[in-house]
Scaffold this active site. Structure first.
Site, PDB file in Angstrom:
ATOM      1  N   PHE A  68      38.891  45.720  25.393  1.00 42.54           N
ATOM      2  CA  PHE A  68      39.793  46.849  25.146  1.00 42.54           C
ATOM      3  C   PHE A  68      39.848  47.809  26.329  1.00 42.54           C
ATOM      4  O   PHE A  68      40.509  48.827  26.274  1.00 42.54           O
ATOM      5  CB  PHE A  68      39.383  47.599  23.863  1.00 42.54           C
ATOM      6  CG  PHE A  68      39.841  46.923  22.599  1.00 42.54           C
ATOM      7  CD1 PHE A  68      40.503  45.713  22.612  1.00 42.54           C
ATOM      8  CD2 PHE A  68      39.598  47.526  21.364  1.00 42.54           C
ATOM      9  CE1 PHE A  68      40.921  45.092  21.444  1.00 42.54           C
ATOM     10  CE2 PHE A  68      40.020  46.919  20.185  1.00 42.54           C
ATOM     11  CZ  PHE A  68      40.677  45.705  20.222  1.00 42.54           C
ATOM     12  N   HIS A 183      29.352  33.317  29.430  1.00 47.29           N
ATOM     13  CA  HIS A 183      30.551  32.874  30.144  1.00 47.29           C
ATOM     14  C   HIS A 183      30.063  31.835  31.142  1.00 47.29           C
ATOM     15  O   HIS A 183      29.440  32.190  32.152  1.00 47.29           O
ATOM     16  CB  HIS A 183      31.195  34.083  30.826  1.00 47.29           C
ATOM     17  CG  HIS A 183      32.292  33.751  31.792  1.00 47.29           C
ATOM     18  ND1 HIS A 183      33.592  34.170  31.615  1.00 47.29           N
ATOM     19  CD2 HIS A 183      32.303  33.063  32.964  1.00 47.29           C
ATOM     20  CE1 HIS A 183      34.341  33.763  32.613  1.00 47.29           C
ATOM     21  NE2 HIS A 183      33.571  33.081  33.461  1.00 47.29           N
ATOM     22  N   ASP A 321      39.665  36.135  23.305  1.00 47.79           N
ATOM     23  CA  ASP A 321      39.417  36.606  24.664  1.00 47.79           C
ATOM     24  C   ASP A 321      40.565  37.527  25.093  1.00 47.79           C
ATOM     25  O   ASP A 321      41.069  37.439  26.221  1.00 47.79           O
ATOM     26  CB  ASP A 321      39.261  35.448  25.640  1.00 47.79           C
ATOM     27  CG  ASP A 321      38.688  35.878  26.995  1.00 47.79           C
ATOM     28  OD1 ASP A 321      38.288  37.056  27.127  1.00 47.79           O
ATOM     29  OD2 ASP A 321      38.661  35.043  27.917  1.00 47.79           O
ATOM     30  N   HIS A 325      46.300  43.224  30.761  1.00 48.01           N
ATOM     31  CA  HIS A 325      46.488  43.676  32.129  1.00 48.01           C
ATOM     32  C   HIS A 325      47.860  44.313  32.261  1.00 48.01           C
ATOM     33  O   HIS A 325      48.802  43.947  31.551  1.00 48.01           O
ATOM     34  CB  HIS A 325      46.382  42.510  33.121  1.00 48.01           C
ATOM     35  CG  HIS A 325      45.022  41.900  33.218  1.00 48.01           C
ATOM     36  ND1 HIS A 325      43.946  42.552  33.773  1.00 48.01           N
ATOM     37  CD2 HIS A 325      44.554  40.692  32.824  1.00 48.01           C
ATOM     38  CE1 HIS A 325      42.873  41.766  33.729  1.00 48.01           C
ATOM     39  NE2 HIS A 325      43.218  40.641  33.148  1.00 48.01           N
ATOM     40  N   PHE A 339      42.916  37.671  36.070  1.00 48.57           N
ATOM     41  CA  PHE A 339      42.618  36.609  35.105  1.00 48.57           C
ATOM     42  C   PHE A 339      42.685  37.155  33.676  1.00 48.57           C
ATOM     43  O   PHE A 339      42.147  38.224  33.379  1.00 48.57           O
ATOM     44  CB  PHE A 339      41.220  36.038  35.348  1.00 48.57           C
ATOM     45  CG  PHE A 339      41.101  35.253  36.627  1.00 48.57           C
ATOM     46  CD1 PHE A 339      41.615  33.977  36.719  1.00 48.57           C
ATOM     47  CD2 PHE A 339      40.463  35.794  37.732  1.00 48.57           C
ATOM     48  CE1 PHE A 339      41.499  33.237  37.900  1.00 48.57           C
ATOM     49  CE2 PHE A 339      40.342  35.085  38.914  1.00 48.57           C
ATOM     50  CZ  PHE A 339      40.870  33.793  38.999  1.00 48.57           C
ATOM     51  N   GLY A 340      43.336  36.399  32.778  1.00 49.89           N
ATOM     52  CA  GLY A 340      43.285  36.738  31.358  1.00 49.89           C
ATOM     53  C   GLY A 340      44.641  37.063  30.765  1.00 49.89           C
ATOM     54  O   GLY A 340      45.580  37.452  31.453  1.00 49.89           O
TER      55      GLY A 340
END
Length: 440
Positions: A68, A183, A321, A325, A339-340
């Site tokens: 978050f 991870h 996950d 962004h 990433f993500g």
């Protein structure tokens, strides 16, 4: 005034409940009574009666892997906007990873999250860092974390590369019954990598991430667990508990599958994007930023291995996950993209569309993976549909068809590769903390 959900399909794997029925909830948010059968539940004139007409009423969904961004990167997401996204996706609780700025590596960070989340519509569990600043060098204060109610630790975003530090983490965590969430990534193999190492990365001219980087860390950690168990170098009553975050390769799955057969306390999770997309999808995409993530989207063979492991029970949980962004961090060349992706608002739809509708798993198994098992893995209390229990429920319409759009999203960020995707099945509301939140 009471709230009555009637003519619901009550599905709660935690108590082997799968029946048509009704639930009455008092004004304080506690279950007054549960009635099985299709008959309407008696009610007073001032009661709020909600006819679910066969929609699913399930234990509130729980996501054990979210970001978050608060504190430190509120321009991407805040505790409030993340909670609204969770509620819109059908989640009544999430667990937050500690890689904020600063890292949640002390009870002070835990207290900050608890204080600022008290009035939010969903429960926020805090995962503490394994090492100070997640640098992999000095262990964080596990005992203090435990005294603050923390049940899991992780350096998510990176793995502890030093094997001696990882050994100490296992021994220290077992003393406090803390779950280690890893991870799994050998950083010496992945440095500078953008996407899965394959012919697609070669064609695109992007540095690849070899999928063996995941299995190497999984193998090392499981070997450490075996060594500690065999040599009784920790309290035999407190066995280490280990969870593989966002597992993505067949090789890692084989290691977890064998470890479970050997009696190690090992679990793993999968994200919807990893069982739904492959590196070919990234290759074909015009805008590639929203297909960049870690672990990267894998080969079609690894994606099928994940689906098979969901079907055979090797994979325990589905976690999003959720990694928001800002637009400028994704609308850029792929080798510069963060990433993500976000995931809270699409997880139920993708699970029901790609797994349940295609008969990979049953609806009951889906709810186990989205609600029951994540709580069990994190040593959180199960949700029961019984008189006297706090009402904690998600309403799912398994038949509704909908299209993912940016305009409908509650998250502060919309970095998802699923915009425009047609899905079947959606969470349409939650009842938690004495309040009904509907998602239209």
């Amino acid at each position: 005034m009471s709230t009555i959900f009637q003519r619901a399909h009550l599905l709660n794997p935690a108590e082997n409940l799968d029946a048509t029925g009704s639930i009455r909830i008092d004004g304080s948010g506690f279950i007054e009574s549960v009635s099985l059968g299709s008959a309407d539940m008696p009610h007073n004139d001032d009661d709020r009666v909600i006819d679910l007409d066969g929609k699913l009423l399930v234990p509130g969904l729980f996501d054990m892997h979210c970001h978050f961004r608060e504190p430190g990167q509120e321009y991407k997401e805040t505790l409030e906007t993340g909670s609204l996204a969770a509620a819109a996706g059908g989640y009544t609780g999430v667990a937050l990873m500690p890689n904020t700025r600063p890292v949640i590596d002390s009870p002070l960070g835990v207290a900050y999250i608890r204080h600022h989340s008290a009035l939010l519509p969903v429960d926020l569990e805090v995962i503490g860092a394994m090492t100070v600043e997640s640098r992999g060098e000095t262990l964080a204060p596990f005992g203090k974390f435990r005294s603050y109610g923390v049940t899991a630790i992780s350096d998510d975003g990176t793995a502890i590369q030093n094997t001696q530090i990882m050994r100490l983490a296992f021994e220290y965590a077992s003393n406090f019954d803390l779950l280690i969430i890893q991870h799994c990534e050998d950083k010496t193999l992945t440095k500078g990598g953008v996407m899965n190492e394959s012919h697609f990365s070669t064609i695109l001219g992007l540095k690849g991430i070899p999928d063996v980087a995941e299995a190497i860390i999984v193998s090392r950690d499981l070997q450490l667990m075996r060594y500690l168990q065999q040599h009784k170098l920790h309290d035999p009553l407190n066995q280490p508990r280990y969870h593989v975050a966002h597992i993505s390769t067949g090789a890692a799955l084989d290691l977890v599958r064998q470890a479970k057969l050997d009696g190690l306390q090992v679990t793993c999770e999968v994200t919807p994007h990893h069982f739904t997309l492959s590196d070919e999808d990234l290759f074909l995409a015009e805008a590639k930023g929203n297909f960049i993530m870690k672990p990267p989207l894998g080969s079609a063979e690894n994606m099928q291995a994940l689906i098979d492991a969901i079907a055979d029970g090797t994979i325990d949980a589905i976690a999003t996950d959720h990694a928001p962004h800002a637009a400028h961090e994704k609308d850029c060349p792929p080798d510069q993209a963060a990433f993500g992706i976000t995931g809270l608002e699409t997880a139920v739809g993708l699970t029901l569309t790609e797994l349940v509708s295609k008969n990979v798993i049953t609806m009951q198994r889906a709810i186990e993976m989205l609600s029951v098992n994540p709580r069990k893995i994190m040593n959180l209390a199960p949700v029961h549909f019984r008189a006297g229990e706090k009402a904690n429920m998600t309403i799912i319409d398994p038949e509704v068809e909908w299209t993912v759009t940016k305009d409908d999203m509650k998250s502060r960020s919309q970095n998802t590769p699923f915009i425009g995707r047609r899905l079947k099945g959606r969470a349409v509301g939650i009842y938690h903390k004495g309040a009904l939140l509907e998602n239209h």
